[in-house]
Design a protein around this motif. Sequence first.
Motif, PDB file in Angstrom:
ATOM      1  N   ALA A 143     -19.055  -7.952   2.773  1.00 27.46           N
ATOM      2  CA  ALA A 143     -20.279  -7.157   2.749  1.00 27.46           C
ATOM      3  C   ALA A 143     -20.699  -6.963   1.293  1.00 27.46           C
TER       4      ALA A 143
ATOM      5  N   ARG B 261     -15.508 -13.184   5.902  1.00 27.57           N
ATOM      6  CA  ARG B 261     -16.755 -12.423   5.802  1.00 27.57           C
ATOM      7  C   ARG B 261     -16.604 -11.347   4.734  1.00 27.57           C
TER       8      ARG B 261
ATOM      9  N   GLN C 122     -24.278  -9.046   5.003  1.00 27.48           N
ATOM     10  CA  GLN C 122     -23.041  -9.717   5.377  1.00 27.48           C
ATOM     11  C   GLN C 122     -23.054 -11.159   4.903  1.00 27.48           C
TER      12      GLN C 122
END
Length: 808
Positions: A776, A774, A745
């Motif tokens: 991934a 955010r 992350q």
Amino acid sequence: MFDVLRKDMRKSLKIVGIFCLVCATLFIVSLYLPLSKDLFAIQTGMSLKITDRHGILLRETLSAEGGRTTWLQYDELPESVVRAIVATEDKRFFSHIGVDVLALGRALWQNVRSGHVVSGASTITQQLVKMRFGYPRTIFGKLQEMWMALRVERQFSKQDILAQYLNRVSFSNQAYGIEAASRLYFGKPARHLSFAESVFLAGLIQAPSRFNPYRNVAQAIQRQQALLERMYQRRALDETQYQLARQEEIRLIPQQINFKAPHFCYTILESLIQKGRGEQAIQEIAEIKTTLDYYLQEQIENIVAAHISELDAYNVTNAAVLVLENTTGDILAYMGSRDFFNDAISGQVNGVLSLRQPGSTLKPFTYQLALERFYTPATLLPDILEYPVAPRSFLPENYDRKYHGPVRLREALACSYNIPAVRVLETIGVEALYQRLHEFGFESLRELPTFYGPGLTLGNGEVTLLELTRAYSTLARRGKYLPERAILEVKPYSPYGTSDSQPAIQKFSPRVIYLLTHILADRQSGIAAFGENTALELPFQTAVKTGTSKDYRDNWTIGFTRDYTIGIWVGNFDGSPMRKVSGITGAAPIYRDVMLTLYRDHPPMSLLDSPPPGIVTARICPLSGDLVAENCPHGLEEFFLEGTEPTEPCKMHQAYWVDERDDLLTEPNTPHSVKKVFLQFPPLYQSWAHDRGYPTPPTQLSPYARIVGKQKTRREQASIRIVRPNDGDVYAIDPVLRREYQTLQLSAVVPSGMSQVVWYVNDEPWESVNAPFRAAWAIAPGAHRIYAEGELHGEFVRSREITVHVVE
């Protein structure tokens, strides 16, 4: 040649004969050498009495070498006792010469046949010698014992020997002598003992520990019944006496009556022995008057028993309580366990001195250091998950497993949040807290500071209830350190204790301690964590802190008024965890009842009256900690060290004119315009605010607006900070887990007004994301450079580049 040998043999035999004759002569002569009467003199010292501050007898300790309650002469010994002792210990006592040759021969034969020691065949005289001289348990020691027994028999009568023995022999529980044993177990002088009671006491002599009536009463009674049977078989008592003695019920005085405040008394005795020259150092002491208030002690014992019984379903078995008087340091109550005499809960373990993890009760000392530096009660502390710190930083969980964003120092301590405390300690340094705790007397923390790390503020070290209560009493005295006192007077002389209190030493800033006390007494600021109407709500003010160790193995409540400091521990001595019992539910109710008991007849002096010079107040915004501004909905009075109070108005509450139809920017004089206050959190808290659902201030102009571009928005210093991962982190690819499931992350905090960022990995755009910014990233082997970029007011803003390493 043979003649020469015969002459040499005769010569050798003559020498051996002379040697044997000399030895025999010396042996016979030595038997007639007089013994010093001091060796068997009646002791003049009385038994050692320990009393509370009012003179109530707590404990009477009888030394094997020292005093007796009453030394009985032979004609004062009850006939039943003499018959029972002789019949059970030495049936030929009145006929042998100090050594029973028949018994010795029988014992030798039994020991040879069994291959180990079955019987020692010691006579009463030999046992007396053993008590007085303590010869080693060897063959040579046994010979010395027998030789001395022969000498004793030559000099003393049988009656004197028996009197010496019955006044010195141990009957367990530190009762030496038949008179002491009779008073201890039956509450009456030995002359009033029944035959059954006399035989019962006689049976204890063989193995005082194994037949201890307060531990193994069933075995002691079995021993008595066996001795009665033996005496009956040997015609030492007739049928009537035998039947009456067998059927008589043995009624012991409850141990609690003879041993008041047992942990406290044991601690007193051990302290005197350590300060002196061993057990002999206390032989001449007749009485120790202590600081304990037994009236209070007894009430606390009842309080603890009631509360622990209520927690039985939650696997709570024990508690310990310590009460100190602040002005003198006197120990007023000292309860080491729920029940000293209950082996099932390890009652003889002393909870006041046991090492346990103190949980959050150490946090105030972290905040004391902070307040001595650049922190104030209004300083904002980050209670958030994502925080730009050094790699592999320690990050605990809060008790409620939530993150509370920006919290003032007052709230962080009053609510006992873990994360802010650790963040503060990371700034201050573990070494500084370790040193401060030692200044407060926490000598149990013996490892290096690095051993504990930031978890020290959360109580990952082990300390004692005594150390904690002593430290909080220093806070109660506003920084004056004073060791606790247990002894008021020692009679007839006082080399170990004194009635004069030691002077308190001002070790810490009274201004800082006042601020700390004000926070610990602030129940209102702790409502967010503990709710209203907790056990800590009292009709008067106390400064108090609770603590719960990992897995609910220990919970604490430590608090004080101007007069008293109370320390409470609740838990299990076997280390088993309680079932979701925290300091607020386990120890706090006991704390409340003890406080109410102390102030049953009068209210306490105000805890926070008369602040020391240099304390000032200011009205602040509860959210930002800055001065209350026009747009702040609330304000409160906060205390500060003079010169540290805030000077800037609150900037977190910002007003915008928006069109009520779309909540976008407009001019104040347009139709449908309304003034709306938004919370404009600093960049560090934006991700947390987004997760909590706080609306962000508008950045776009409403299409309904008639005047374009005149609405000014507040700009901040443009910066993007990556909070996850940390620069230099190393990750390993799991060889079992499928590669597409292995992601890392990426997370950042961005300036207000930035609505989108693009994550770059090795200069290639990876993903464009909106708040909370955010992404991934699917990890791959190698070294990878990562940064984030976004647009703010027409300008591109880029974060600092970090590097992470992925290995296979």
